[in-house]
Design a protein around this motif. Structure first.
Motif, PDB file in Angstrom:
ATOM      1  N   UNK A  66       0.754  -1.215  -0.104  1.00  0.00           N
ATOM      2  CA  UNK A  66       0.153  -0.055   0.104  1.00  0.00           C
ATOM      3  C   UNK A  66       0.892   1.237   0.010  1.00  0.00           C
ATOM      4  N   UNK A  67       2.098   1.093   0.443  1.00  0.00           N
ATOM      5  CA  UNK A  67       2.812   2.413   0.560  1.00  0.00           C
ATOM      6  C   UNK A  67       4.402   1.782   0.326  1.00  0.00           C
ATOM      7  N   UNK A 108      15.182  10.018  -1.643  1.00  0.00           N
ATOM      8  CA  UNK A 108      14.075   8.893  -1.710  1.00  0.00           C
ATOM      9  C   UNK A 108      12.767   9.498  -1.545  1.00  0.00           C
ATOM     10  N   UNK A 109      11.579   8.930  -2.054  1.00  0.00           N
ATOM     11  CA  UNK A 109      10.367   9.368  -2.090  1.00  0.00           C
ATOM     12  C   UNK A 109       9.351   8.312  -1.634  1.00  0.00           C
ATOM     13  N   UNK A 110       8.271   8.577  -0.709  1.00  0.00           N
ATOM     14  CA  UNK A 110       7.245   7.607  -0.424  1.00  0.00           C
ATOM     15  C   UNK A 110       5.983   7.834  -1.245  1.00  0.00           C
ATOM     16  N   UNK A 111       5.544   6.944  -1.946  1.00  0.00           N
ATOM     17  CA  UNK A 111       4.155   7.037  -2.718  1.00  0.00           C
ATOM     18  C   UNK A 111       3.222   5.978  -1.973  1.00  0.00           C
ATOM     19  N   UNK A 112       2.135   6.515  -1.871  1.00  0.00           N
ATOM     20  CA  UNK A 112       0.864   5.717  -1.435  1.00  0.00           C
ATOM     21  C   UNK A 112      -0.425   5.813  -2.237  1.00  0.00           C
ATOM     22  N   UNK A 113      -1.218   4.808  -2.256  1.00  0.00           N
ATOM     23  CA  UNK A 113      -2.317   4.739  -2.988  1.00  0.00           C
ATOM     24  C   UNK A 113      -3.441   4.306  -2.149  1.00  0.00           C
ATOM     25  N   UNK A 114      -4.747   4.531  -2.694  1.00  0.00           N
ATOM     26  CA  UNK A 114      -5.828   3.933  -1.915  1.00  0.00           C
ATOM     27  C   UNK A 114      -6.017   2.436  -1.942  1.00  0.00           C
ATOM     28  N   UNK A 115      -5.760   2.024  -3.118  1.00  0.00           N
ATOM     29  CA  UNK A 115      -5.701   0.505  -3.507  1.00  0.00           C
ATOM     30  C   UNK A 115      -4.367  -0.099  -3.439  1.00  0.00           C
ATOM     31  N   UNK A 116      -4.343  -1.461  -3.283  1.00  0.00           N
ATOM     32  CA  UNK A 116      -2.995  -2.120  -3.350  1.00  0.00           C
ATOM     33  C   UNK A 116      -2.168  -1.743  -4.704  1.00  0.00           C
TER      34      UNK A 116
END
Length: 522
Positions: free
Chosen positions: A276-277, A291-299
């Motif tokens: 998820x992240x 570095x960078x963190x990406x997150x989404x609502x769905x998997x």
């Protein structure tokens, strides 16, 4: 916890401006499948709206600049723009291209106050012709909503702030993950604001609307949220690559992104988890790390992971001026159990696996080899269902009534069509004479019994007939009359009225001098 959200309104439009180096003239509309996906403020002021057909928008604004939708462009441009936020805050998380959240508690403490840190975030994301708004609150969802009012919600004041916010603000932001159908149902029940939703008991919301309603309720009552970009303890599933030659070009970065995404998802599959992240880390030629963190609502699917890594590398190589990338690491920060669809093809599978199978079939046999149904307008039953290529985001019905449409409830099963041999049915009156439809679209007699194949039914009710002049503009017009019929059939276990009877309903079509079964109620 304090969170700041930085929102770039109409980001696809702003990304197109950045990509064109500011040479794109107003008004602007981003177009997807001949419909407006997003538009600039100038276009909106002249009547252009999201979802509008392009030709309608161009009729309103002849000089409208139509730009094709390009999610890769949106992600690539935002990856470069978000790099400026790292100079202000240590914990930055991208929710989607055009929206990022920051740990304001740490940033405010470091810079001497929330107001100063918020001002620095706006300045760090400033570009010529690019607009940005910020909002601060105790929760991520509240901060995202606060960006639209450019509000700083005082600590502990989230519930009071949300109480006056319209319910439809959740529909406007996809990153909040609010279900559109649930929002429509809540509006029909008279709930106009988030405060109205918060007053509903949590148990009642969950019972009526399930997990989707519970999620909306948590946002409305400002329930405690997770931290921004926390280092959650997970299994060591990170994958890394150190190329023989440092990555300097975008095409090499895209190749590395696909290879790493495939390796990561193979490990996730073996672990029985989905991501998820995701944290993307690059080691540069001068020994530094970004570095960078990406997150989404769905998997994240394998293709979605590759897209985000490619966007980020492109941003670092071009807009960020990172130079050479000597090593690349993908680390899942937040895992969950995969969503299981049940028994599909005799084995349980996940949604991502099913999507990959469908996409693989399309790549081998063509895009039209895999289709999906969607609702459209029409009078009959079969007319309301259209098969479109799988993955195509086609617009649904506009909700306007169709003169002569079949009244509800609609049948549950379609037949093989009026030309199918098994659709022939015989309708008789009490004297055994056939019942038909006259030229005045009236029944020639009162229906008494119906015979369909080997089944014999006594008619207990009917409605109609309704005339439909189908295909009058073609060389072979066909006048049809439809009628709803309900009948009972005595089963072999009993011959008296009661549990031994089988009740069934049909949608019949009178065409070419005979009755046909168009659909079946169950």
């Amino acid at each position: 916890m304090r969170v700041a959200a930085v929102w770039f309104p109409d980001w696809p439009v702003q990304a197109a401006r950045l990509d064109a180096d500011g040479e794109l003239a107003e008004p602007i509309a981003i177009v997807r499948q001949h419909r407006v996906k997003a538009c600039s403020q100038d276009a909106r002021a002249r009547g252009v709206r999201r979802g509008m057909k392009l030709r309608h928008a161009q009729a309103l604004v002849p000089e409208l600049q139509a730009v094709d939708d390009d999610p890769e462009r949106d992600g690539r441009m935002f990856a470069g723009l978000a790099a400026g936020l790292d100079d202000v805050a240590a914990s930055v998380e991208i929710l989607r291209p055009g929206l990022a959240v920051v740990d304001m508690a740490a940033a405010g403490k470091f810079h001497g106050g929330e107001d100063r840190a918020t001002e620095m975030l706006i300045d760090a994301s400033a570009r010529r012709g690019i607009d940005a708004c910020a909002g601060v609150a105790d929760e991520i969802a509240t901060a995202v909503i606060a960006t639209r009012a450019q509000a700083v919600v005082e600590p502990g004041g989230s519930a009071r702030f949300l109480a006056s916010q319209p319910l439809q603000v959740l529909r406007a932001e996809e990153a909040l993950g609010a279900d559109a159908d649930t929002l429509a149902a809540l509006s029909q029940l008279g709930l106009a604001t988030l405060g109205d939703v918060a007053e509903v008991p949590p148990q009642a919301m969950a019972t009526r609307f399930g997990a989707r309603g519970a999620h909306i309720h948590r946002i409305a009552r400002a329930a405690p949220d997770r931290r921004v970009a926390p280092e959650l303890p997970t299994r060591d599933l990170a994958v890394a690559i150190t190329p023989e030659d440092p990555i300097e070009r975008v095409d090499a970065a895209a190749f590395a992104a696909r290879a790493l995404a495939a390796g990561l998802h193979e490990r996730l599959k073996e672990a029985g988890s989905v991501c998820l992240r995701l944290k993307v880390t690059a080691e540069l030629g001068d020994g530094s790390r970004v570095e960078r963190v990406w997150r989404t609502r769905e998997a994240l699917s394998e293709s979605a992971t590759a897209d985000r890594v490619r966007w980020q590398l492109d941003g670092w190589l071009t807009a960020g001026g990172a130079g050479q990338i000597t090593s690349l690491i993908l680390e899942p920060l937040e895992l969950s159990a995969p969503e299981v669809l049940g028994e599909l093809w005799s084995a349980g599978t996940t949604r991502d696996e099913a999507l990959r199978v469908a996409q693989r079939v399309q790549s081998q046999l063509g895009i039209d080899a895999v289709v999906q149904p969607r609702l459209v307008g029409g009078r009959g039953v079969a007319e309301r269902v259209e098969l479109v290529p799988f993955g195509e985001d086609a617009p649904g019905p506009d909700g306007r009534p169709w003169p002569g449409e079949i009244p509800p409830p609609l049948p549950a099963r379609l037949g093989g069509g009026v030309d199918h041999p098994a659709s022939r049915v015989r309708l008789i009156d009490q004297g055994g004479r056939p019942v038909g439809v006259s030229a005045e679209v009236l029944l020639t007699a009162e229906p008494y019994a119906l015979a369909w194949g080997e089944g014999r039914y006594l008619v207990t009710g009917w409605a109609g007939p309704w005339p439909v002049d189908a295909g009058w503009w073609t060389r072979a017009p066909n006048k049809v009359a439809r009628m709803q019929v309900v009948g009972t059939r005595e089963s072999a276990q009993g011959s008296t009225r009661g549990s031994g009877e089988e009740t069934c309903g049909w949608l019949l079509a009178w065409t070419r001098g005979s009755w046909r079964v168009e659909a079946v109620y169950s």
